[in-house]
Scaffold this active site. Sequence first.
Site, PDB file in Angstrom:
ATOM      1  N   ASP A  89      22.061  -4.649   7.011  1.00 38.63           N
ATOM      2  CA  ASP A  89      22.096  -6.008   6.470  1.00 38.63           C
ATOM      3  C   ASP A  89      23.219  -6.827   7.135  1.00 38.63           C
ATOM      4  O   ASP A  89      23.084  -8.030   7.341  1.00 38.63           O
ATOM      5  CB  ASP A  89      22.333  -5.934   4.957  1.00 38.63           C
ATOM      6  CG  ASP A  89      21.843  -7.170   4.236  1.00 38.63           C
ATOM      7  OD1 ASP A  89      20.654  -7.507   4.393  1.00 38.63           O
ATOM      8  OD2 ASP A  89      22.648  -7.798   3.529  1.00 38.63           O
ATOM      9  N   GLU A 125      16.742  -1.072  15.364  1.00 43.84           N
ATOM     10  CA  GLU A 125      17.205  -1.682  14.105  1.00 43.84           C
ATOM     11  C   GLU A 125      16.070  -2.431  13.402  1.00 43.84           C
ATOM     12  O   GLU A 125      16.255  -3.517  12.864  1.00 43.84           O
ATOM     13  CB  GLU A 125      18.433  -2.577  14.345  1.00 43.84           C
ATOM     14  CG  GLU A 125      19.657  -1.736  14.673  1.00 43.84           C
ATOM     15  CD  GLU A 125      20.928  -2.531  14.756  1.00 43.84           C
ATOM     16  OE1 GLU A 125      21.164  -3.384  13.894  1.00 43.84           O
ATOM     17  OE2 GLU A 125      21.692  -2.271  15.706  1.00 43.84           O
TER      18      GLU A 125
HETATM   19  C1  LIG Z   1      17.441   1.665  23.271  1.00 45.15           C
HETATM   20  C2  LIG Z   1      17.387   2.221  21.898  1.00 45.15           C
HETATM   21  C3  LIG Z   1      18.560   2.471  21.191  1.00 45.15           C
HETATM   22  C4  LIG Z   1      18.524   3.023  19.908  1.00 45.15           C
HETATM   23  N1  LIG Z   1      19.693   3.332  19.259  1.00 45.15           N
HETATM   24  C5  LIG Z   1      19.642   3.947  18.053  1.00 45.15           C
HETATM   25  C6  LIG Z   1      20.843   4.375  17.400  1.00 45.15           C
HETATM   26  O1  LIG Z   1      21.956   4.166  17.906  1.00 45.15           O
HETATM   27  N2  LIG Z   1      20.740   5.042  16.225  1.00 45.15           N
HETATM   28  C7  LIG Z   1      19.537   5.299  15.637  1.00 45.15           C
HETATM   29  O2  LIG Z   1      19.519   5.908  14.571  1.00 45.15           O
HETATM   30  N3  LIG Z   1      18.381   4.891  16.221  1.00 45.15           N
HETATM   31  C8  LIG Z   1      18.403   4.232  17.411  1.00 45.15           C
HETATM   32  N4  LIG Z   1      17.238   3.832  18.030  1.00 45.15           N
HETATM   33  C9  LIG Z   1      15.963   4.164  17.397  1.00 45.15           C
HETATM   34  C10 LIG Z   1      15.196   2.968  16.875  1.00 45.15           C
HETATM   35  O3  LIG Z   1      15.803   2.481  15.704  1.00 45.15           O
HETATM   36  C11 LIG Z   1      13.743   3.391  16.710  1.00 45.15           C
HETATM   37  O4  LIG Z   1      13.206   3.554  18.010  1.00 45.15           O
HETATM   38  C12 LIG Z   1      12.955   2.391  15.910  1.00 45.15           C
HETATM   39  O5  LIG Z   1      13.325   2.407  14.555  1.00 45.15           O
HETATM   40  C13 LIG Z   1      11.448   2.668  16.018  1.00 45.15           C
HETATM   41  O6  LIG Z   1      11.194   4.011  15.711  1.00 45.15           O
HETATM   42  P1  LIG Z   1      10.257   4.876  16.690  1.00 45.15           P
HETATM   43  O7  LIG Z   1      10.743   4.737  18.075  1.00 45.15           O
HETATM   44  O8  LIG Z   1      10.158   6.214  16.103  1.00 45.15           O
HETATM   45  O9  LIG Z   1       8.858   4.159  16.634  1.00 45.15           O
HETATM   46  P2  LIG Z   1       7.791   4.301  15.440  1.00 45.15           P
HETATM   47  O10 LIG Z   1       8.455   4.371  14.131  1.00 45.15           O
HETATM   48  O11 LIG Z   1       6.815   5.345  15.844  1.00 45.15           O
HETATM   49  O12 LIG Z   1       7.090   2.879  15.514  1.00 45.15           O
HETATM   50  C14 LIG Z   1       6.280   2.516  16.650  1.00 45.15           C
HETATM   51  C15 LIG Z   1       5.770   1.122  16.477  1.00 45.15           C
HETATM   52  O13 LIG Z   1       4.923   1.050  15.350  1.00 45.15           O
HETATM   53  C16 LIG Z   1       4.956  -0.255  14.802  1.00 45.15           C
HETATM   54  N5  LIG Z   1       5.309  -0.164  13.381  1.00 45.15           N
HETATM   55  C17 LIG Z   1       6.195   0.667  12.796  1.00 45.15           C
HETATM   56  N6  LIG Z   1       6.288   0.448  11.481  1.00 45.15           N
HETATM   57  C18 LIG Z   1       5.421  -0.555  11.203  1.00 45.15           C
HETATM   58  C19 LIG Z   1       5.027  -1.248  10.015  1.00 45.15           C
HETATM   59  N7  LIG Z   1       5.583  -0.967   8.822  1.00 45.15           N
HETATM   60  N8  LIG Z   1       4.098  -2.225  10.124  1.00 45.15           N
HETATM   61  C20 LIG Z   1       3.538  -2.536  11.319  1.00 45.15           C
HETATM   62  N9  LIG Z   1       3.879  -1.927  12.477  1.00 45.15           N
HETATM   63  C21 LIG Z   1       4.802  -0.965  12.429  1.00 45.15           C
HETATM   64  C22 LIG Z   1       6.025  -1.027  15.598  1.00 45.15           C
HETATM   65  O14 LIG Z   1       5.385  -1.763  16.638  1.00 45.15           O
HETATM   66  C23 LIG Z   1       6.848   0.076  16.200  1.00 45.15           C
HETATM   67  O15 LIG Z   1       7.518  -0.323  17.380  1.00 45.15           O
HETATM   68  C24 LIG Z   1      17.268   3.276  19.303  1.00 45.15           C
HETATM   69  C25 LIG Z   1      16.082   2.981  20.003  1.00 45.15           C
HETATM   70  C26 LIG Z   1      16.132   2.470  21.277  1.00 45.15           C
HETATM   71  C27 LIG Z   1      14.835   2.187  22.009  1.00 45.15           C
END
Ligand SMILES: Cc1cc2nc3c(=O)[nH]c(=O)nc-3n(C[C@H](O)[C@H](O)[C@H](O)COP(=O)(O)OP(=O)(O)OC[C@H]3O[C@@H](n4cnc5c(N)ncnc54)[C@H](O)[C@@H]3O)c2cc1C
Length: 380
Positions: free
Chosen positions: A240, A364
Amino acid sequence: MADRSFLDWPFFEQRHRDWADRLDAWCAKNLPVDHSDVDAACRDLVARLGEAGFLNPTAVDTANPGPLDVRTLCLTRETLARHDGLADFAFAMQGLGTGAISLFGTPEQQQWLDRTRAGKALSAFALSEPRSGSDVANMDMAATRDGGDYVLSGEKTWISNGGIADLYTVFARTGEAPGARGISAFLVPADTPGLEVAERLDVIAPHPLARLAFNDVRVPASAMIGKPGDGFKIAMSVLDVFRSTVGAAALGFARRALDETLERAGSRELFGAPLFDLQMVQGHIAEMALDIDAAALLIYRAAWTKDMGAPRVTREAAMAKLFATDRAQEVIDKAVQIHGGDGVRRGHIVESLYREIRALRIYEGASDVQKVVIARQTMK
Ligand SMILES: Cc1cc2nc3c(=O)[nH]c(=O)nc-3n(C[C@H](O)[C@H](O)[C@H](O)COP(=O)(O)OP(=O)(O)OC[C@H]3O[C@@H](n4cnc5c(N)ncnc54)[C@H](O)[C@@H]3O)c2cc1C
């Protein structure tokens, strides 16, 4: 020279304008840095930003505690991103990695903050897992009580600063209740036995990023941040504060893209006149300027609202992040187009902005997730 007229908006106080001026002058002297070794570059950036006092807003000042100033966080990210994406990253992680400690830490845990603010320790935020990114409440990592300790086992992935951080804020399932209500937060120093880097992750705009393995990592019960079962609430409270700042970084990238475009369109001659004279180019420039101002209004509205004491800015921060990151992608795409072939040349500033902006629409809370949040808040 980026448009700075927004600093006169009523969201800001004189101390914000002074801060932005000082930081911009520092950036002009010190950035960009060489990105060939991102680990070394980030360590060096944190040390130098800390020495110059620019990490102070990232965490609570233990000698003079008060709330985090979201406008300063946003202004700093915007300014750093305009000069160098890696500098913005280094700054942002010092805040995100310690946010839970600033907001919920004990005085003992908060002793770390003096070091992270001074640039003497690096921090990371370990929430995501291979099976639970957007679906945070579905996390698998377990923290099992064993006498006076907790034992953490499982994996975290996509952890920014993974491998170079000195401390990790780690979220794990303690099982007080199913789903979101059974998660707790822990402060885990990087040298705790059993905490290992399982894999380094390479992405289109490289920065230190890793998958981490927690092989029976034992921490004392005093390492818990907040109360048992409060981890999800803590993570959401941290986001937040910091979610609007992701929008601010996107705004910094977009401002740089517009600056580069103005420079290019004024100096490049086509059909006997500067590119500027083509109405289609003017249309692009108008849309870029409009997107930038609209994004800035949403970001600083969210930041100001939080700074004025709103307990949560869920809707404002989601709007700021969604709009600023999505529109920055469009602004930068237009900048690439107006630069012609140079726009896609490796090493050109707009080519690097094109890569830098993409991940901000995913981490995020992906753009799609922000839309869900905004819809729910609107329909309440
Ligand atoms: C460069 C980078 C840095 C990061 N740094 C950190 C960090 O420091 N700490 C940390 O904990 N995490 C970190 N992350 C992780 C990041 O928060 C996740 O990649 C993100 O939350 C998406 O999760 P996922 O990759 O598992 O994709 P998924 O959860 O599989 O989601 C894939 C896609 O599905 C769609 N989707 C998901 N939920 C919904 C919904 N409710 N409704 C409609 N569509 C949806 C979106 O298009 C999403 O992009 C980082 C990611 C990247 C790429």
